[in-house]
Enzyme design. Structure first.
Site, PDB file in Angstrom:
ATOM      1  N   SER A 102       9.823  28.566  -1.644  1.00  0.00           N
ATOM      2  CA  SER A 102       9.131  29.316  -0.597  1.00  0.00           C
ATOM      3  C   SER A 102       8.914  30.775  -0.986  1.00  0.00           C
ATOM      4  O   SER A 102       8.199  31.064  -1.932  1.00  0.00           O
ATOM      5  CB  SER A 102       9.928  29.190   0.709  1.00  0.00           C
ATOM      6  OG  SER A 102       9.194  29.646   1.811  1.00  0.00           O
ATOM      7  N   ASP A 243       2.930  33.173   1.813  1.00  0.00           N
ATOM      8  CA  ASP A 243       4.063  33.209   0.893  1.00  0.00           C
ATOM      9  C   ASP A 243       3.843  32.179  -0.208  1.00  0.00           C
ATOM     10  O   ASP A 243       2.785  31.556  -0.299  1.00  0.00           O
ATOM     11  CB  ASP A 243       5.384  32.995   1.630  1.00  0.00           C
ATOM     12  CG  ASP A 243       5.564  31.575   2.130  1.00  0.00           C
ATOM     13  OD1 ASP A 243       4.540  30.895   2.346  1.00  0.00           O
ATOM     14  OD2 ASP A 243       6.718  31.142   2.320  1.00  0.00           O
ATOM     15  N   ASP A 245       4.683  29.164  -0.953  1.00  0.00           N
ATOM     16  CA  ASP A 245       4.265  27.774  -0.694  1.00  0.00           C
ATOM     17  C   ASP A 245       3.345  27.671   0.509  1.00  0.00           C
ATOM     18  O   ASP A 245       3.033  26.576   0.965  1.00  0.00           O
ATOM     19  CB  ASP A 245       5.473  26.847  -0.543  1.00  0.00           C
ATOM     20  CG  ASP A 245       6.279  27.114   0.716  1.00  0.00           C
ATOM     21  OD1 ASP A 245       6.250  28.255   1.205  1.00  0.00           O
ATOM     22  OD2 ASP A 245       6.951  26.189   1.204  1.00  0.00           O
ATOM     23  N   ASP A 247       3.566  28.207   3.700  1.00  0.00           N
ATOM     24  CA  ASP A 247       3.941  27.700   5.018  1.00  0.00           C
ATOM     25  C   ASP A 247       4.231  28.832   6.000  1.00  0.00           C
ATOM     26  O   ASP A 247       4.612  28.588   7.135  1.00  0.00           O
ATOM     27  CB  ASP A 247       5.120  26.726   4.938  1.00  0.00           C
ATOM     28  CG  ASP A 247       6.412  27.372   4.470  1.00  0.00           C
ATOM     29  OD1 ASP A 247       6.390  28.559   4.065  1.00  0.00           O
ATOM     30  OD2 ASP A 247       7.463  26.684   4.499  1.00  0.00           O
TER      31      ASP A 247
END
Length: 450
Positions: A102, A243, A245, A247
């Protein structure tokens, strides 16, 4: 039961250092492949990743584990976490995997798992996987004729782009908007700018040149300074920071001011309430969301349900009580009408829809309430349980008593890093600073003495 591997968002750690090693990744593949091996059909897993250097290593290892367990692996390459959740359902896979840490730096990596419904796994399923990881796996290996196949799947980016675009009302386009977007040199570096451009926006992109080691480095939602500068430089109407990834999302308005997840949830909740599409008559957020958000919702006859930190707990509460808006102050926004997990791009599109609908500048649309002064500080720990120390517990009790009428105190260990997080908020900033500083001193003294 104490968890050995799974935290609040899958398994995470520094790459090539236990537990985030190829061996563990392969074992996760075998264990998850075994647990989700149900029925006589040909089983399949979809596997995505972000742009970290270690993604190559872990991807190959986890593919080896799943195929060894007799599961066919559909390898997606770099793609956002919400796309993996969506494609798990769309491709009728038995399980989905996202290899990502992440917002963490490139040295870290992680493994997130999704069930066939696209939702992150329950605590019970994670514990079943954990129970298998340190045991002999030989009995779970498929027979030679049943070993799984692995192949890369083309066209997945287009599927996700179309999915994201369909979340906007048909009569809304982004024509006339200049949008600066920072993709954090991460998983959305291709799909997010493409989706915005196809919707009619004038798009200026930064953070779209990943090299394996620059993901989240001085860019993205955890470091939006570069985006603030770009918004000013190109006179953008709005800046969008994802960010690694994709999400989570943070917005920068036309003045360069950062808009966090609490304000974004307020915008969406108010907009959806007006259109009578908001369910649950409120939203779900974590204990970290600002008291100002709670007061804003209460003034408009809506509620704020709080959960433990972690978007999975937000989603669990949303599912149990039929909410369709939830998220975290950090920018995880979950809109269950459109997906099963946080989706930075889809959340940003809802904000853009509100901007287009009102015709007002982002600074006016997204400033829905005045945040209560809030201070969050971290204490790094190397071991032990400082929160169980009698002196720390007494200091926390005294602070809670002092704040009981005009503020809140939240102290918790991080689920992804060796940190104790200390957060306090209230109407008196000086009081908040004094309380947090005192607690940091007490926790640090106990940590140093351990």
């Amino acid at each position: 039961m104490k968890r050995r591997y799974f935290g609040t968002d899958g398994i995470r750690g520094q790459s090539n250092i236990y537990p985030m090693t190829p061996d563990l990744a392969m074992r996760v593949g075998i264990a998850a492949g075994t647990i989700f091996h149900r029925g006589s059909h040909r089983h399949r897993v979809v596997i995505g990743k972000d742009t970290r250097l270690s993604g190559y290593m872990l991807e190959n290892a986890i593919v080896a584990g799943f195929t060894a367990a007799g599961v066919d692996a559909f390898v997606l390459g770099p793609i956002p976490t919400p796309a993996v959740a969506m494609l798990t359902r769309s491709l009728r896979a038995d399980i989905g995997v996202m290899i990502s840490a992440s917002h963490n730096p490139y040295q870290d990596n992680g493994i997130k798992l999704f069930g066939p419904d696209g939702y992150k796994l329950s605590d019970d399923l994670e514990m079943k996987i954990e129970d298998m990881l340190d045991k002999d796996m030989l009995e779970h290996l498929a027979k030679s004729e049943n070993i799984g196949r692995a192949k890369r799947i083309d066209g997945v980016h287009d599927r996700y782009i179309e999915h994201a675009k369909r979340t906007l009302p048909r009569d809304v386009t982004l024509q006339g908007l200049r949008i600066a977007i920072d993709c954090a040199n991460g998983a959305a570096y291709k799909v997010a700018p493409a989706a915005l451009w196809e919707l009619g926006a004038d798009v200026v992109t930064i953070g779209n040149e990943p090299n394996g080691t620059n993901i989240n480095l001085n860019c993205g939602s955890t470091s939006p300074i570069a985006l603030q500068k770009k918004v000013d430089e190109v006179r953008a109407d709005i800046g969008i920071a994802l960010d690694g990834d994709a999400d989570r999302v943070i917005i920068v308005d036309e003045t360069g001011t950062i808009i966090d997840g609490d304000q974004l949830m307020a915008v969406i909740a108010e907009s959806w309430a007006e259109s009578q599409t908001l369910r649950g008559n409120g939203i779900v957020a974590t204990v970290m969301s600002n008291l100002g958000l709670e007061r804003f919702l209460d003034d408009r006859g809506m509620s704020l349900a709080r959960t433990a930190v972690g978007d999975r707990y937000v989603v669990e509460h949303m599912r149990q009580h039929d909410y369709n808006v939830g998220g975290e102050q950090s920018g995880h926004i979950v809109l269950s009408d459109y997906g099963t997990t946080g989706d930075g791009l889809v959340a940003a599109l809802q904000i853009l829809a509100a901007v287009k609908r009102t015709g007002k500048p982002v600074s006016e649309v997204c400033r829905r309430f005045e945040p209560v002064p809030q201070l969050l500080r971290n204490v790094r720990i190397s071991g032990g349980k400082p929160l169980e120390d009698i002196h720390v517990r007494q200091a926390i009790a005294d602070a809670e008593s002092e704040l009981s009428r005009n503020g809140r105190l939240v102290i918790r260990p991080s689920g992804t890093e060796p940190l104790i997080r200390v957060m306090a908020e209230g109407d008196d900033r000086g009081q908040i600073e004094r309380i947090v500083g005192g607690l940091i001193d007490v926790i640090s003294s106990v940590r140093s003495a351990a």
